[in-house]
Scaffold this motif. Structure first.
Motif, PDB file in Angstrom:
ATOM      1  N   ILE A  58      18.630  57.146  46.424  1.00  0.00           N
ATOM      2  CA  ILE A  58      17.605  57.276  47.463  1.00  0.00           C
ATOM      3  C   ILE A  58      16.498  58.215  46.999  1.00  0.00           C
ATOM      4  CG2 ILE A  58      17.166  58.256  49.761  1.00  0.00           C
ATOM      5  CD1 ILE A  58      19.881  56.996  50.597  1.00  0.00           C
ATOM      6  N   VAL A  72      12.067  62.680  54.514  1.00  0.00           N
ATOM      7  CA  VAL A  72      12.999  61.763  55.177  1.00  0.00           C
ATOM      8  C   VAL A  72      13.174  62.207  56.627  1.00  0.00           C
ATOM      9  CG1 VAL A  72      15.363  60.857  55.222  1.00  0.00           C
ATOM     10  CG2 VAL A  72      14.172  61.155  53.031  1.00  0.00           C
ATOM     11  N   ALA A  75      18.033  58.743  58.857  1.00  0.00           N
ATOM     12  CA  ALA A  75      19.031  58.195  57.933  1.00  0.00           C
ATOM     13  C   ALA A  75      20.026  57.341  58.714  1.00  0.00           C
ATOM     14  CB  ALA A  75      19.764  59.322  57.205  1.00  0.00           C
ATOM     15  N   TYR A  92      26.044  65.504  51.761  1.00  0.00           N
ATOM     16  CA  TYR A  92      24.792  65.167  52.449  1.00  0.00           C
ATOM     17  C   TYR A  92      23.987  66.429  52.758  1.00  0.00           C
ATOM     18  CZ  TYR A  92      21.803  63.057  56.078  1.00  0.00           C
ATOM     19  OH  TYR A  92      20.735  62.624  56.834  1.00  0.00           O
ATOM     20  N   PRO A 101      17.064  65.220  58.545  1.00  0.00           N
ATOM     21  CA  PRO A 101      16.546  64.105  59.340  1.00  0.00           C
ATOM     22  C   PRO A 101      17.490  63.754  60.493  1.00  0.00           C
ATOM     23  CG  PRO A 101      17.481  63.310  57.270  1.00  0.00           C
ATOM     24  CD  PRO A 101      17.493  64.806  57.203  1.00  0.00           C
ATOM     25  N   ARG A 103      19.895  61.149  62.360  1.00  0.00           N
ATOM     26  CA  ARG A 103      20.866  60.340  61.621  1.00  0.00           C
ATOM     27  C   ARG A 103      21.748  59.545  62.564  1.00  0.00           C
ATOM     28  NH1 ARG A 103      24.963  63.673  58.034  1.00  0.00           N
ATOM     29  NH2 ARG A 103      26.223  63.682  59.925  1.00  0.00           N
ATOM     30  N   ILE A 119      23.719  54.027  52.564  1.00  0.00           N
ATOM     31  CA  ILE A 119      22.739  54.786  53.349  1.00  0.00           C
ATOM     32  C   ILE A 119      21.366  54.150  53.175  1.00  0.00           C
ATOM     33  CG2 ILE A 119      21.617  57.018  53.739  1.00  0.00           C
ATOM     34  CD1 ILE A 119      24.031  58.394  52.440  1.00  0.00           C
ATOM     35  N   VAL A 121      17.206  54.944  54.580  1.00  0.00           N
ATOM     36  CA  VAL A 121      16.416  56.026  55.178  1.00  0.00           C
ATOM     37  C   VAL A 121      14.994  55.554  55.472  1.00  0.00           C
ATOM     38  CG1 VAL A 121      17.752  57.836  54.015  1.00  0.00           C
ATOM     39  CG2 VAL A 121      15.604  57.043  53.003  1.00  0.00           C
TER      40      VAL A 121
END
Length: 126
Positions: A58, A72, A75, A92, A101, A103, A119, A121
């Motif tokens: 990512i 970001v 997520a 993470y 972020p 999530r 994942i 994003v």
């Protein structure tokens, strides 16, 4: 205007999708699984190792688009087993130490290539 983002530093798409799409100040990154972009193979190892590989993938895509991990804002996390949540969270948190972020985290019945995690994003710049 829609701009497709691609980098060799992340796994090549294995279907009709882009690694990411940039629209204005927003970046939508496709779901990443723990594939080593150099070999095209899923990394062996536990949830921590697979999470690290996914987040590195990512990061590579986000940076190729001119963004940073600090950009970001959302997520979407898919775990093969919700019992992995604490170990996943440890790794993470290292990638989002400040102002993490928003999530969503869910357990998925099955993920591509039978990996432990995927994942996706969204990033944005103000």
């Amino acid at each position: 205007m829609k701009e497709v983002v691609y980098t060799e530093a992340a796994p090549k798409p294995i279907g009709p999708y882009s690694q990411a799409v940039k629209v204005g100040n927003m970046l939508f990154v496709a779901g990443q699984i723990p594939v080593d972009p150099k070999t095209g193979e899923v990394v062996s190892g536990d949830i921590k190792e697979q999470t690290r590989r996914v987040l590195e993938n990512i990061k590579a895509v986000v940076e190729a688009a001119g963004f940073t991990m600090n950009d970001v804002v959302m997520a979407f996390v898919f775990l093969a087993d919700m019992n992995h949540f604490p170990a996943f969270n440890e790794v993470y948190a290292q990638y989002f130490p400040e102002k993490p972020p928003a999530r969503v985290t869910v357990q998925a019945a099955r993920l591509p290539r039978d990996v432990l995690i995927e994942i996706a994003v969204i990033a944005a710049r103000g």
